[in-house]
Scaffold this active site. Structure first.
Site, PDB file in Angstrom:
ATOM      1  N   ASP A  33      86.546  34.261  11.195  1.00 27.88           N
ATOM      2  CA  ASP A  33      86.153  34.321  12.526  1.00 27.88           C
ATOM      3  C   ASP A  33      86.999  33.224  13.259  1.00 27.88           C
ATOM      4  OD1 ASP A  33      82.865  32.511  11.746  1.00 27.88           O
ATOM      5  OD2 ASP A  33      84.858  31.898  11.761  1.00 27.88           O
TER       6      ASP A  33
ATOM      7  N   HIS B 291      89.888  35.203   2.946  1.00 26.93           N
ATOM      8  CA  HIS B 291      89.492  36.507   3.338  1.00 26.93           C
ATOM      9  C   HIS B 291      90.140  37.275   4.602  1.00 26.93           C
ATOM     10  CE1 HIS B 291      85.610  36.408   0.612  1.00 26.93           C
ATOM     11  NE2 HIS B 291      86.659  36.405  -0.145  1.00 26.93           N
TER      12      HIS B 291
ATOM     13  N   CYS C 180     100.849  45.465   9.771  1.00 31.37           N
ATOM     14  CA  CYS C 180     101.488  46.961   9.751  1.00 31.37           C
ATOM     15  C   CYS C 180     101.006  47.531   8.399  1.00 31.37           C
ATOM     16  CB  CYS C 180     103.022  46.817  10.154  1.00 31.37           C
ATOM     17  SG  CYS C 180     103.518  48.618   9.856  1.00 31.37           S
TER      18      CYS C 180
ATOM     19  N   GLY D 271      76.261  27.560   3.758  1.00 32.34           N
ATOM     20  CA  GLY D 271      76.057  29.075   4.490  1.00 32.34           C
ATOM     21  C   GLY D 271      76.678  30.332   3.657  1.00 32.34           C
TER      22      GLY D 271
ATOM     23  N   ASN E  35      71.758  25.237   2.722  1.00 34.52           N
ATOM     24  CA  ASN E  35      71.437  26.783   3.100  1.00 34.52           C
ATOM     25  C   ASN E  35      69.768  26.635   3.324  1.00 34.52           C
ATOM     26  OD1 ASN E  35      70.734  29.588   2.975  1.00 34.52           O
ATOM     27  ND2 ASN E  35      72.866  29.931   1.745  1.00 34.52           N
ATOM     28  N   PRO E  36      69.422  27.717   4.269  1.00 34.88           N
ATOM     29  CA  PRO E  36      68.157  27.615   4.469  1.00 34.88           C
ATOM     30  C   PRO E  36      67.320  28.214   3.106  1.00 34.88           C
ATOM     31  CG  PRO E  36      69.181  28.346   6.189  1.00 34.88           C
ATOM     32  CD  PRO E  36      70.247  28.337   5.429  1.00 34.88           C
ATOM     33  N   GLU E  37      68.236  29.210   2.573  1.00 32.24           N
ATOM     34  CA  GLU E  37      67.675  29.858   1.475  1.00 32.24           C
ATOM     35  C   GLU E  37      68.063  29.395   0.054  1.00 32.24           C
ATOM     36  OE1 GLU E  37      65.588  31.891   4.241  1.00 32.24           O
ATOM     37  OE2 GLU E  37      65.241  32.147   2.054  1.00 32.24           O
TER      38      GLU E  37
HETATM   39  C1  BV8 Z   1      88.595  41.874  -5.771  1.00 32.12           C
HETATM   40  C2  BV8 Z   1      86.257  40.266   4.660  1.00 32.12           C
HETATM   41  C3  BV8 Z   1      89.698  42.688  -7.337  1.00 32.12           C
HETATM   42  C4  BV8 Z   1      85.834  41.515   5.354  1.00 32.12           C
HETATM   43  C5  BV8 Z   1      85.156  39.917   2.362  1.00 32.12           C
HETATM   44  C6  BV8 Z   1      82.453  39.818 -10.269  1.00 32.12           C
HETATM   45  C7  BV8 Z   1      81.155  40.211 -10.220  1.00 32.12           C
HETATM   46  C8  BV8 Z   1      80.789  41.029  -9.419  1.00 32.12           C
HETATM   47  C9  BV8 Z   1      81.476  41.825  -8.451  1.00 32.12           C
HETATM   48  C10 BV8 Z   1      82.679  41.646  -8.461  1.00 32.12           C
HETATM   49  C11 BV8 Z   1      83.338  40.437  -9.387  1.00 32.12           C
HETATM   50  N1  BV8 Z   1      84.692  40.320  -8.974  1.00 32.12           N
HETATM   51  C12 BV8 Z   1      84.978  41.244  -8.028  1.00 32.12           C
HETATM   52  C13 BV8 Z   1      83.753  41.870  -7.502  1.00 32.12           C
HETATM   53  C14 BV8 Z   1      83.688  43.030  -6.486  1.00 32.12           C
HETATM   54  C15 BV8 Z   1      83.760  42.364  -5.180  1.00 32.12           C
HETATM   55  C16 BV8 Z   1      82.429  41.539  -4.917  1.00 32.12           C
HETATM   56  O1  BV8 Z   1      82.370  40.348  -5.255  1.00 32.12           O
HETATM   57  N2  BV8 Z   1      81.262  42.381  -4.693  1.00 32.12           N
HETATM   58  C17 BV8 Z   1      79.857  41.617  -4.269  1.00 32.12           C
HETATM   59  C18 BV8 Z   1      79.271  42.559  -3.205  1.00 32.12           C
HETATM   60  C19 BV8 Z   1      79.159  41.747  -5.721  1.00 32.12           C
HETATM   61  N3  BV8 Z   1      84.824  41.327  -4.821  1.00 32.12           N
HETATM   62  C20 BV8 Z   1      85.919  42.016  -4.377  1.00 32.12           C
HETATM   63  O2  BV8 Z   1      85.849  43.134  -4.051  1.00 32.12           O
HETATM   64  C21 BV8 Z   1      87.229  41.096  -4.047  1.00 32.12           C
HETATM   65  N4  BV8 Z   1      88.187  41.672  -4.554  1.00 32.12           N
HETATM   66  O3  BV8 Z   1      87.663  41.438  -6.853  1.00 32.12           O
HETATM   67  O4  BV8 Z   1      89.690  42.517  -6.070  1.00 32.12           O
HETATM   68  C22 BV8 Z   1      91.279  43.226  -7.519  1.00 32.12           C
HETATM   69  C23 BV8 Z   1      91.917  42.293  -8.349  1.00 32.12           C
HETATM   70  C24 BV8 Z   1      93.450  42.748  -8.627  1.00 32.12           C
HETATM   71  C25 BV8 Z   1      93.782  43.968  -8.205  1.00 32.12           C
HETATM   72  C26 BV8 Z   1      93.268  44.965  -7.492  1.00 32.12           C
HETATM   73  C27 BV8 Z   1      91.678  44.383  -7.111  1.00 32.12           C
HETATM   74  C28 BV8 Z   1      87.075  41.096  -2.382  1.00 32.12           C
HETATM   75  C29 BV8 Z   1      86.015  40.214  -1.962  1.00 32.12           C
HETATM   76  C30 BV8 Z   1      86.259  39.948  -0.366  1.00 32.12           C
HETATM   77  C31 BV8 Z   1      85.672  41.170   0.391  1.00 32.12           C
HETATM   78  N5  BV8 Z   1      85.841  40.705   1.993  1.00 32.12           N
HETATM   79  N6  BV8 Z   1      85.182  39.427   3.810  1.00 32.12           N
HETATM   80  C32 BV8 Z   1      85.188  41.290   6.681  1.00 32.12           C
HETATM   81  O5  BV8 Z   1      84.746  40.183   7.044  1.00 32.12           O
HETATM   82  O6  BV8 Z   1      85.425  42.093   7.391  1.00 32.12           O
HETATM   83  S1  BV8 Z   1      83.672  39.311   1.575  1.00 32.12           S
HETATM   84  C33 BV8 Z   1      82.322  39.033   3.068  1.00 32.12           C
HETATM   85  O7  BV8 Z   1      81.095  39.153   2.373  1.00 32.12           O
HETATM   86  C34 BV8 Z   1      82.759  37.585   3.540  1.00 32.12           C
HETATM   87  O8  BV8 Z   1      83.876  37.101   3.681  1.00 32.12           O
HETATM   88  C35 BV8 Z   1      81.899  36.811   2.460  1.00 32.12           C
HETATM   89  O9  BV8 Z   1      82.685  36.477   1.416  1.00 32.12           O
HETATM   90  C36 BV8 Z   1      80.801  37.741   2.020  1.00 32.12           C
HETATM   91  C37 BV8 Z   1      79.631  37.520   2.604  1.00 32.12           C
HETATM   92  O10 BV8 Z   1      79.000  36.401   1.977  1.00 32.12           O
HETATM   93  P1  BV8 Z   1      78.565  35.143   2.826  1.00 32.12           P
HETATM   94  O11 BV8 Z   1      79.738  34.730   3.656  1.00 32.12           O
HETATM   95  O12 BV8 Z   1      78.092  34.169   2.003  1.00 32.12           O
HETATM   96  O13 BV8 Z   1      77.412  35.668   4.207  1.00 32.12           O
HETATM   97  P2  BV8 Z   1      75.937  36.467   3.633  1.00 32.12           P
HETATM   98  O14 BV8 Z   1      75.472  37.152   4.980  1.00 32.12           O
HETATM   99  O15 BV8 Z   1      76.184  37.110   2.286  1.00 32.12           O
HETATM  100  O16 BV8 Z   1      75.087  35.007   3.586  1.00 32.12           O
HETATM  101  C38 BV8 Z   1      75.070  34.208   4.380  1.00 32.12           C
HETATM  102  C39 BV8 Z   1      74.307  32.832   3.792  1.00 32.12           C
HETATM  103  O17 BV8 Z   1      74.120  31.783   4.965  1.00 32.12           O
HETATM  104  C40 BV8 Z   1      72.921  33.333   3.311  1.00 32.12           C
HETATM  105  O18 BV8 Z   1      72.610  32.634   2.017  1.00 32.12           O
HETATM  106  C41 BV8 Z   1      71.994  32.588   4.389  1.00 32.12           C
HETATM  107  O19 BV8 Z   1      70.783  32.224   3.897  1.00 32.12           O
HETATM  108  C42 BV8 Z   1      72.881  31.420   5.001  1.00 32.12           C
HETATM  109  N7  BV8 Z   1      72.493  31.018   6.365  1.00 32.12           N
HETATM  110  C43 BV8 Z   1      71.987  31.711   7.526  1.00 32.12           C
HETATM  111  N8  BV8 Z   1      71.963  31.025   8.512  1.00 32.12           N
HETATM  112  C44 BV8 Z   1      72.192  29.792   8.117  1.00 32.12           C
HETATM  113  C45 BV8 Z   1      72.639  29.826   6.673  1.00 32.12           C
HETATM  114  N9  BV8 Z   1      73.277  28.705   6.174  1.00 32.12           N
HETATM  115  C46 BV8 Z   1      73.506  27.412   6.916  1.00 32.12           C
HETATM  116  N10 BV8 Z   1      73.188  27.445   7.970  1.00 32.12           N
HETATM  117  C47 BV8 Z   1      72.504  28.373   8.860  1.00 32.12           C
HETATM  118  N11 BV8 Z   1      72.210  28.388   9.900  1.00 32.12           N
END
Ligand code: BV8
Length: 250
Positions: free
Chosen positions: A105, A120, A128, A189, A215-217
């Protein structure tokens, strides 16, 4: 807010020289940006993992672009919150401070943070699909969906790392190097489920760093955290900053 924990976090930071902060969608929640896994995380009926993939873009680039246009609109309409602002101030508070974000963002830069490690990508950058050229484009709404490369006419895609795609090697290298060398890492967060980002705090802890979670959670990282602060980062970070400054003046 647990004052003892605020005190404990400020104490850990008081003597720190090399500090890393890793942020996720939660730090932008109080600005009004939807998180991924929170109640407002859904767009229409899609989960991020469904749309943020090369396969989804291949299958329906207009749909994926409609999602990013919606998010660009949400982000364009909001401002950084006190959590972003404290982290911008901390870049001059410690001998070394590295801000690593999973967020696309751009709100850290808008809050005044320089040199942010954007793991990310960034929602205001387009790439492109033929030539790989990256351009910044803050037009909202974009004049045409899907946008096309002015040079070669090929589809433009968001300059964002999608699931299944590798992160930029230099960017990831910087993030791991800073995590391995820090005294303290803050995780703010993030649900800590997406890799390789989620392994940065574990790498830092394994190298002897103290982990402070905001983190709240609870998250999978809570067990590795020396101090886990339950609450919104826009409230917690200013409180820690205030205690830290008082401790340093004392
Ligand atoms: C890759 C851009 C390989 C897109 C994003 C190992 C184990 C398991 C799985 C994998 C692994 N290694 C790789 C994987 C697969 C995958 C992955 O991790 N999957 C997950 C779902 C299990 N990873 C990938 O695919 C990565 N690439 O591994 O490539 C490779 C290597 C070589 C050659 C070819 C391939 C790429 C990962 C990146 C993907 N892109 N973002 C977009 O934004 O449009 S990820 C995206 O999701 C975000 O960027 C972020 O990373 C993630 C979301 O997580 P959070 O930011 O933590 O957000 P979330 O909503 O989950 O949580 C919010 C938190 O805030 C909560 O805990 C909440 O309680 C808290 N909160 C709420 N309010 C507040 C607060 N905290 C504080 N204050 C508040 N007020």
């Amino acid at each position: 807010m647990d004052d003892d924990k605020i005190e404990a976090a400020a104490e850990v930071l008081r003597g720190a020289e090399r500090v890393v902060a890793l942020t996720g969608a939660g730090i932008s929640a109080e600005s009004g940006v939807p998180t991924f896994r929170g109640p407002d995380g859904l767009w229409k009926t899609y989960r991020a993992e469904e749309l943020a993939t090369p396969e989804a873009f291949q299958a329906d680039p207009v749909l994926v672009w409609e999602w990013y246009e919606w998010r660009r609109g949400r982000v364009a309409a909001v401002e950084p919150n006190p959590g972003h602002i404290v982290l911008a101030r901390w870049q001059t508070t410690f001998r070394s401070f590295t801000l690593i974000t999973q967020n696309v963002d751009g709100l850290h830069a808008k809050a005044g943070s320089a040199d942010v490690v954007e793991l990310h990508g960034n929602i205001w950058k387009l790439r492109c699909t033929a030539e790989g050229t990256v351009t910044e484009n803050r037009a909202h709404p974009l004049p045409e969906l899907p946008p096309r490369c002015p040079a070669c006419g090929a589809l433009l895609r968001p300059h964002i790392v999608w699931f299944g795609e590798p992160l930029d090697r230099a960017t990831l290298g910087r993030a791991f190097a800073a995590s391995e060398a820090c005294d303290v890492i803050l995780t703010i967060g993030t649900s800590a489920v997406v890799h390789p980002a989620a392994s940065l705090p574990l790498t830092a802890a394994a190298a002897g760093a103290r982990v402070i979670e905001v983190n709240p959670e609870p998250t999978p990282l809570t067990l590795s955290a020396h101090v886990s602060l339950r609450g919104p980062s826009g409230v917690i970070l200013p409180a820690v900053d205030e205690r830290l400054r008082a401790l340093r003046q004392a």
